[in-house]
Write an enzyme that holds these catalytic residues in place. Structure first.
Site, PDB file in Angstrom:
ATOM      1  N   ILE A  85      -9.279   2.370  -6.317  1.00  0.00           N
ATOM      2  CA  ILE A  85     -10.038   1.973  -7.504  1.00  0.00           C
ATOM      3  C   ILE A  85      -9.505   0.648  -8.059  1.00  0.00           C
ATOM      4  O   ILE A  85     -10.272  -0.205  -8.500  1.00  0.00           O
ATOM      5  CB  ILE A  85      -9.927   3.073  -8.579  1.00  0.00           C
ATOM      6  CG1 ILE A  85     -10.519   4.392  -8.061  1.00  0.00           C
ATOM      7  CG2 ILE A  85     -10.631   2.661  -9.867  1.00  0.00           C
ATOM      8  CD1 ILE A  85     -10.158   5.610  -8.902  1.00  0.00           C
ATOM      9  N   SER A 139      -7.471  11.002 -15.989  1.00  0.00           N
ATOM     10  CA  SER A 139      -8.247  11.853 -15.086  1.00  0.00           C
ATOM     11  C   SER A 139      -8.809  13.022 -15.872  1.00  0.00           C
ATOM     12  O   SER A 139      -8.228  13.445 -16.880  1.00  0.00           O
ATOM     13  CB  SER A 139      -7.357  12.390 -13.960  1.00  0.00           C
ATOM     14  OG  SER A 139      -8.030  13.426 -13.261  1.00  0.00           O
ATOM     15  N   TYR A 168       0.717  16.629 -11.881  1.00  0.00           N
ATOM     16  CA  TYR A 168      -0.179  15.466 -11.953  1.00  0.00           C
ATOM     17  C   TYR A 168      -1.034  15.562 -13.232  1.00  0.00           C
ATOM     18  O   TYR A 168      -1.176  14.580 -13.967  1.00  0.00           O
ATOM     19  CB  TYR A 168      -1.049  15.432 -10.693  1.00  0.00           C
ATOM     20  CG  TYR A 168      -2.110  14.363 -10.680  1.00  0.00           C
ATOM     21  CD1 TYR A 168      -1.795  13.048 -10.322  1.00  0.00           C
ATOM     22  CD2 TYR A 168      -3.431  14.655 -11.008  1.00  0.00           C
ATOM     23  CE1 TYR A 168      -2.771  12.062 -10.304  1.00  0.00           C
ATOM     24  CE2 TYR A 168      -4.415  13.678 -10.986  1.00  0.00           C
ATOM     25  CZ  TYR A 168      -4.084  12.387 -10.633  1.00  0.00           C
ATOM     26  OH  TYR A 168      -5.054  11.410 -10.616  1.00  0.00           O
ATOM     27  N   LYS A 197      -1.367  13.050 -16.500  1.00  0.00           N
ATOM     28  CA  LYS A 197      -2.646  12.458 -16.913  1.00  0.00           C
ATOM     29  C   LYS A 197      -2.954  12.777 -18.382  1.00  0.00           C
ATOM     30  O   LYS A 197      -3.584  11.972 -19.074  1.00  0.00           O
ATOM     31  CB  LYS A 197      -3.764  12.935 -15.984  1.00  0.00           C
ATOM     32  CG  LYS A 197      -3.624  12.382 -14.559  1.00  0.00           C
ATOM     33  CD  LYS A 197      -3.993  10.913 -14.525  1.00  0.00           C
ATOM     34  CE  LYS A 197      -3.118  10.089 -13.664  1.00  0.00           C
ATOM     35  NZ  LYS A 197      -3.519   8.672 -13.641  1.00  0.00           N
TER      36      LYS A 197
HETATM   37  N1  LIG Z   1      -9.374   9.172  -6.668  1.00  0.00           N
HETATM   38  C1  LIG Z   1      -9.736  10.024  -7.603  1.00  0.00           C
HETATM   39  O1  LIG Z   1     -10.565  10.910  -7.360  1.00  0.00           O
HETATM   40  C2  LIG Z   1      -9.140   9.940  -8.983  1.00  0.00           C
HETATM   41  C3  LIG Z   1      -9.590  10.857  -9.953  1.00  0.00           C
HETATM   42  C4  LIG Z   1      -9.049  10.765 -11.219  1.00  0.00           C
HETATM   43  C5  LIG Z   1      -8.118   9.809 -11.533  1.00  0.00           C
HETATM   44  N2  LIG Z   1      -7.671   8.937 -10.561  1.00  0.00           N
HETATM   45  C6  LIG Z   1      -6.676   7.921 -10.936  1.00  0.00           C
HETATM   46  O2  LIG Z   1      -7.137   6.656 -10.547  1.00  0.00           O
HETATM   47  C7  LIG Z   1      -6.039   5.758 -10.398  1.00  0.00           C
HETATM   48  C8  LIG Z   1      -6.170   4.990  -9.096  1.00  0.00           C
HETATM   49  O3  LIG Z   1      -6.003   5.892  -8.030  1.00  0.00           O
HETATM   50  P1  LIG Z   1      -6.780   5.790  -6.644  1.00  0.00           P
HETATM   51  O4  LIG Z   1      -7.625   6.988  -6.552  1.00  0.00           O
HETATM   52  O5  LIG Z   1      -7.362   4.458  -6.456  1.00  0.00           O
HETATM   53  O6  LIG Z   1      -5.534   6.069  -5.651  1.00  0.00           O
HETATM   54  P2  LIG Z   1      -4.876   5.184  -4.501  1.00  0.00           P
HETATM   55  O7  LIG Z   1      -5.906   4.666  -3.581  1.00  0.00           O
HETATM   56  O8  LIG Z   1      -3.799   6.080  -3.972  1.00  0.00           O
HETATM   57  O9  LIG Z   1      -4.219   3.971  -5.298  1.00  0.00           O
HETATM   58  C9  LIG Z   1      -3.115   4.173  -6.130  1.00  0.00           C
HETATM   59  C10 LIG Z   1      -2.391   2.871  -6.341  1.00  0.00           C
HETATM   60  O10 LIG Z   1      -1.226   3.123  -7.141  1.00  0.00           O
HETATM   61  C11 LIG Z   1      -0.131   2.499  -6.511  1.00  0.00           C
HETATM   62  N3  LIG Z   1       1.169   3.069  -6.827  1.00  0.00           N
HETATM   63  C12 LIG Z   1       1.656   4.285  -6.509  1.00  0.00           C
HETATM   64  N4  LIG Z   1       2.934   4.382  -6.895  1.00  0.00           N
HETATM   65  C13 LIG Z   1       3.266   3.203  -7.466  1.00  0.00           C
HETATM   66  C14 LIG Z   1       4.454   2.683  -8.036  1.00  0.00           C
HETATM   67  N5  LIG Z   1       5.595   3.390  -8.066  1.00  0.00           N
HETATM   68  N6  LIG Z   1       4.448   1.420  -8.532  1.00  0.00           N
HETATM   69  C15 LIG Z   1       3.331   0.672  -8.475  1.00  0.00           C
HETATM   70  N7  LIG Z   1       2.182   1.115  -7.945  1.00  0.00           N
HETATM   71  C16 LIG Z   1       2.151   2.363  -7.439  1.00  0.00           C
HETATM   72  C17 LIG Z   1      -0.428   2.609  -5.031  1.00  0.00           C
HETATM   73  O11 LIG Z   1       0.383   1.707  -4.303  1.00  0.00           O
HETATM   74  P3  LIG Z   1       0.780   2.006  -2.752  1.00  0.00           P
HETATM   75  O12 LIG Z   1      -0.415   1.676  -1.927  1.00  0.00           O
HETATM   76  O13 LIG Z   1       1.931   1.090  -2.532  1.00  0.00           O
HETATM   77  O14 LIG Z   1       1.161   3.452  -2.662  1.00  0.00           O
HETATM   78  C18 LIG Z   1      -1.887   2.245  -5.033  1.00  0.00           C
HETATM   79  O15 LIG Z   1      -2.048   0.862  -5.120  1.00  0.00           O
HETATM   80  C19 LIG Z   1      -4.793   6.632 -10.469  1.00  0.00           C
HETATM   81  O16 LIG Z   1      -4.215   6.525 -11.753  1.00  0.00           O
HETATM   82  C20 LIG Z   1      -5.331   8.031 -10.261  1.00  0.00           C
HETATM   83  O17 LIG Z   1      -4.506   8.986 -10.857  1.00  0.00           O
HETATM   84  C21 LIG Z   1      -8.188   8.981  -9.303  1.00  0.00           C
END
Ligand SMILES: NC(=O)c1ccc[n+]([C@@H]2O[C@H](COP(=O)([O-])OP(=O)(O)OC[C@H]3O[C@@H](n4cnc5c(N)ncnc54)[C@H](OP(=O)(O)O)[C@@H]3O)[C@@H](O)[C@H]2O)c1
Ligand SMILES: *[C@@H]1O[C@H](CO)[C@@H](O)[C@H](O)[C@H]1NC(C)=O
Ligand SMILES: *[C@@H]1O[C@H](CO)[C@@H](O)[C@H](O)[C@H]1NC(C)=O
Length: 318
Positions: free
Chosen positions: A47, A169, A201, A205
């Site tokens: 995202i 979330s 988690y 959130k």
């Molecule tokens: N996907 C869903 O369905 C969903 C639903 C509700 C909420 N969310 C929220 O949306 C947000 C984005 O998530 P996403 O779904 O796009 O997941 P994603 O594809 O796993 O991306 C997460 C990002 O966070 C980074 N990250 C993890 N640990 C970190 C750290 N210690 N320092 C700096 N960056 C770090 C990751 O870097 P690396 O690549 O280096 O690991 C990656 O760039 C998150 O806050 C997640 O909780 C997602």
């Protein structure tokens, strides 16, 4: 033969309509960002990356704040290509290290003049501990962003009107803050099973939503506003640490059919960052490009205040 074609046609049409339904609302704002600077944490994938591309297309200078240098630099190249903008830069930020958060903020404040929008997007769903001994999900998803935001607050105030957007979330609804447990373990809950991961988690959130609730109060009268949000169920790398069998046979098929793609998943973040006229909703929780009622727990003034105080201590701010 024609019947088969007809049935196939209907199936495809139903699938297209269904996928459009899954995608949800789009950010309708036409706001341009020339001369503005934006930080997106965790923007090398998912995202965050889709958000960065759209903000760069609108003319902003976009800082990709990511933990891994190689992934961050590759992402910067991709974001530049996909947005057609050259004004994109990677800066190293590991939210699992308070030291890294501090040096990121220091470097940013030294090298950049402005900060107009801070997007706290990074998130992780994995057991473990941070460099500072905090629970990994609590430390990265909440405490790291808490410290980052506070260190950048003066710059945001100087550049007001400005915004802070935190990606929470829907699962915050199942979160719970156990301050006793936190005092003992520096993390909300302990465990190893998959269910424990989801629980912890969710706690982290809930922290995102309560943080935003309290922050809005502290920012009253500053023209800096803040928002938390649920992006929807989005097909990203978030499940990368899931058990392989589970991921392949359960998660993947469900995600392919029912989850948003990353562009659709970025829309509510973009709405909170860009939409004109939502300033009076500062502190509120959004979903599907609209403000939501929000649970009582997520708007509990006393709980939000207590979390803020605990976070100040754990992040070394006080
Ligand atoms: N996907 C869903 O369905 C969903 C639903 C509700 C909420 N969310 C929220 O949306 C947000 C984005 O998530 P996403 O779904 O796009 O997941 P994603 O594809 O796993 O991306 C997460 C990002 O966070 C980074 N990250 C993890 N640990 C970190 C750290 N210690 N320092 C700096 N960056 C770090 C990751 O870097 P690396 O690549 O280096 O690991 C990656 O760039 C998150 O806050 C997640 O909780 C997602
Ligand atoms: C906030 O914005 C309003 C309207 O633009 C302005 O009048 C006011 O002085 C601003 N306040 C601060 C603290 O910047
Ligand atoms: C994944 O989970 C299944 C079912 O709980 C289990 O049988 C399997 O051994 C696990 N696989 C791995 C790689 O951990």
């Amino acid at each position: 033969m024609t019947e088969l074609l007809l049935i196939a046609g209907i199936c495809i049409a139903v699938l297209i309509i269904f996928r459009r339904f899954v995608s949800g609302e789009k950010c309708k704002s036409k706001t341009k960002l020339h001369g503005k600077t934006v930080i997106v944490t965790g923007s090398n994938t998912g995202i965050g990356k889709a958000t960065a591309v759209e903000l760069a297309k609108r003319g902003a200078r976009v800082i990709l704040a990511c933990r891994n240098q190689v992934r961050g630099e590759v992402a910067a190249t991709v974001v530049k290509r996909e947005s057609g903008s050259k004004n994109v830069a990677f800066m190293q930020l590991d939210l699992a290290s308070l030291k890294s958060v501090r040096s990121f903020a220091e470097a940013f404040l030294k090298t950049e003049d402005r900060l107009d929008i801070l997007i706290n997007n990074a998130g992780i769903s994995l057991h473990g501990t941070t460099e500072d001994g905090l629970g990994l999900m609590f430390g990265v998803n909440h405490i790291g962003h808490f410290l980052l935001t506070n260190l950048l607050l003066d710059r945001l105030k100087e550049c007001a009107p400005s915004r802070i957007v935190t990606v929470a979330s829907y699962l915050h609804n199942f979160g719970k803050l156990d301050f006793d447990c936190l005092r003992k373990h520096k993390e909300f809950g302990l465990g190893e099973s998959y269910i424990d991961t989801v629980k912890i988690y969710s706690h982290s959130k809930l922290c995102n939503v309560l943080f935003t609730h309290e922050l809005a109060k502290k920012l009253q009268g500053s023209n800096v506003t803040c928002y938390s949000l649920h992006p929807g169920a989005v097909d990203t790398d978030l499940a990368r640490y899931m058990n392989k069998t589970l991921r392949r046979f359960v998660y993947r098929p469900i995600a392919a059919l029912f989850f948003k793609d990353v562009e659709a998943g970025a829309q509510t973040t973009l709405h909170c960052a860009l939409q004109e006229g939502i300033e009076s909703l500062s502190g509120r929780y959004f979903s599907n490009c609209a403000v939501q009622k929000g649970s009582a727990k997520a708007q509990d003034d006393a709980l939000a205040k207590k979390l803020w105080e605990v976070s100040e201590t754990l992040s070394g701010l006080s």
